[in-house]
Write a protein that holds these residues in place. Structure first.
Motif, PDB file in Angstrom:
ATOM      1  N   ASP A   1     -44.605  50.847 -73.771  1.00 25.07           N
ATOM      2  CA  ASP A   1     -44.207  51.146 -75.146  1.00 25.07           C
ATOM      3  C   ASP A   1     -42.753  50.765 -75.383  1.00 25.07           C
ATOM      4  O   ASP A   1     -42.238  50.925 -76.487  1.00 25.07           O
ATOM      5  CB  ASP A   1     -44.402  52.637 -75.449  1.00 25.07           C
TER       6      ASP A   1
ATOM      7  N   ARG B   1     -45.273  46.600 -78.579  1.00 23.66           N
ATOM      8  CA  ARG B   1     -45.718  47.322 -77.393  1.00 23.66           C
ATOM      9  C   ARG B   1     -47.017  46.686 -76.936  1.00 23.66           C
ATOM     10  O   ARG B   1     -47.683  45.981 -77.714  1.00 23.66           O
ATOM     11  CB  ARG B   1     -45.883  48.816 -77.657  1.00 23.66           C
TER      12      ARG B   1
ATOM     13  N   ARG C   1     -50.621  47.224 -74.335  1.00 26.49           N
ATOM     14  CA  ARG C   1     -51.446  48.101 -73.525  1.00 26.49           C
ATOM     15  C   ARG C   1     -52.733  47.399 -73.103  1.00 26.49           C
ATOM     16  O   ARG C   1     -53.322  46.629 -73.870  1.00 26.49           O
ATOM     17  CB  ARG C   1     -51.820  49.367 -74.304  1.00 26.49           C
TER      18      ARG C   1
END
Length: 278
Positions: free
Chosen positions: A82, A127, A129
């Protein structure tokens, strides 16, 4: 469905029965990092990244190539960051070679699959993920952005190689093409990260000698590449790092296509003072 292939490293460790000799070399003019040396023992880690490791292929070095860094990043399921970038002046390109990753860029969520390409301007909010059940592997190319008074900063964008129409080189019958993700005349951009494709038997028919630094990661195929005074065999998974003015050319050996991800610095005046800010 795309027919493009992208080599991705797996790491591991060689056995005691393998020969030490490899194609790795570092010279005053160029470096070759073959896929066989991208092992577990040479991986790195970064702050604020979870379940992530990376192979650092290039970094600025005084007296060598000085404009960029390039990583191959491997993010395990559930991993990511993040707070991925701590340098507010760093711009970046991400290029996915394996797996699927969720990129949130300027508030918009994108799912990047193989061939996925993202340009991230300086100070962007982003960010990343891995919400899948498989590892994702991608290139992360970073450069210190050179702002020019009166020229606006470039905008963030996300695309995929399969959505880019390759541009053929003149007089090659389409056997040598470049997939350009940014217009060459767009002065907002001070780096280009493209994909170059050669059909078997195609060549760069002269020794290119120019001011641009290069990072070349071989995505597919094999070739004999001319680097300064040497002919070097390269194949999918190898990385070549060229300083400014290093002569270069190649013969694409076949039997399939030879393709590489290419970084170069562009569209800016040359610094006239050593060690001056870029």
């Amino acid at each position: 469905m795309s027919n493009n292939h992208y080599y991705a490293p797996r790491g591991g460790h060689p056995s005691q029965h393998e020969l030490l000799t490899d194609r790795a070399m570092f010279t005053d003019a160029y470096a070759v990092i073959p896929k066989g040396v991208m092992r577990d023992i040479v991986t790195s880690h970064l702050p604020f990244w979870d379940n992530t490791r990376l192979w650092v292929l290039a970094r600025p070095l005084s007296g060598f190539a000085e404009t960029f860094s390039q990583y191959i990043v491997e993010v395990s399921p559930g991993g990511g960051s993040d707070k991925p970038e701590q340098d507010p002046n760093a711009e970046a390109v991400l290029f996915v070679v394996e797996g699927e990753v969720e990129l949130t860029l300027q508030g918009t969520v994108h799912r990047l699959q193989p061939g996925g390409y993202a340009f991230i301007p300086p100070a962007a909010d982003w960010r990343l993920r891995n919400n899948s059940d498989q590892a994702v592997r991608f290139h992360w190319i970073r450069k210190d952005y050179q702002a020019v008074e009166g020229v606006p900063y470039p905008e963030a964008f996300v695309t995929n190689e399969q959505d880019i129409e390759p541009i053929p080189m003149p007089d090659t019958d389409g056997r040598w093409v470049t997939s350009r993700f940014v217009d060459m005349s767009d002065m907002r951009h001070d780096m280009h990260v493209n994909i170059v494709t050669f059909e078997p038997g195609c060549v760069i028919p002269f020794a290119e000698t120019h001011v641009m630094e290069h990072g070349l990661y071989v995505l597919e195929g094999k070739a004999v590449y001319r680097l300064n005074q040497d002919w070097v065999e390269v194949e999918a998974g190898d990385f070549m790092w060229l300083r400014a003015f290093c002569p270069q050319a190649c013969y694409a050996g076949g039997p399939g296509r030879f393709r590489y991800l290419l970084y170069k610095d562009v569209n800016r005046h040359m610094n006239l003072r050593l060690n001056a800010p870029r």
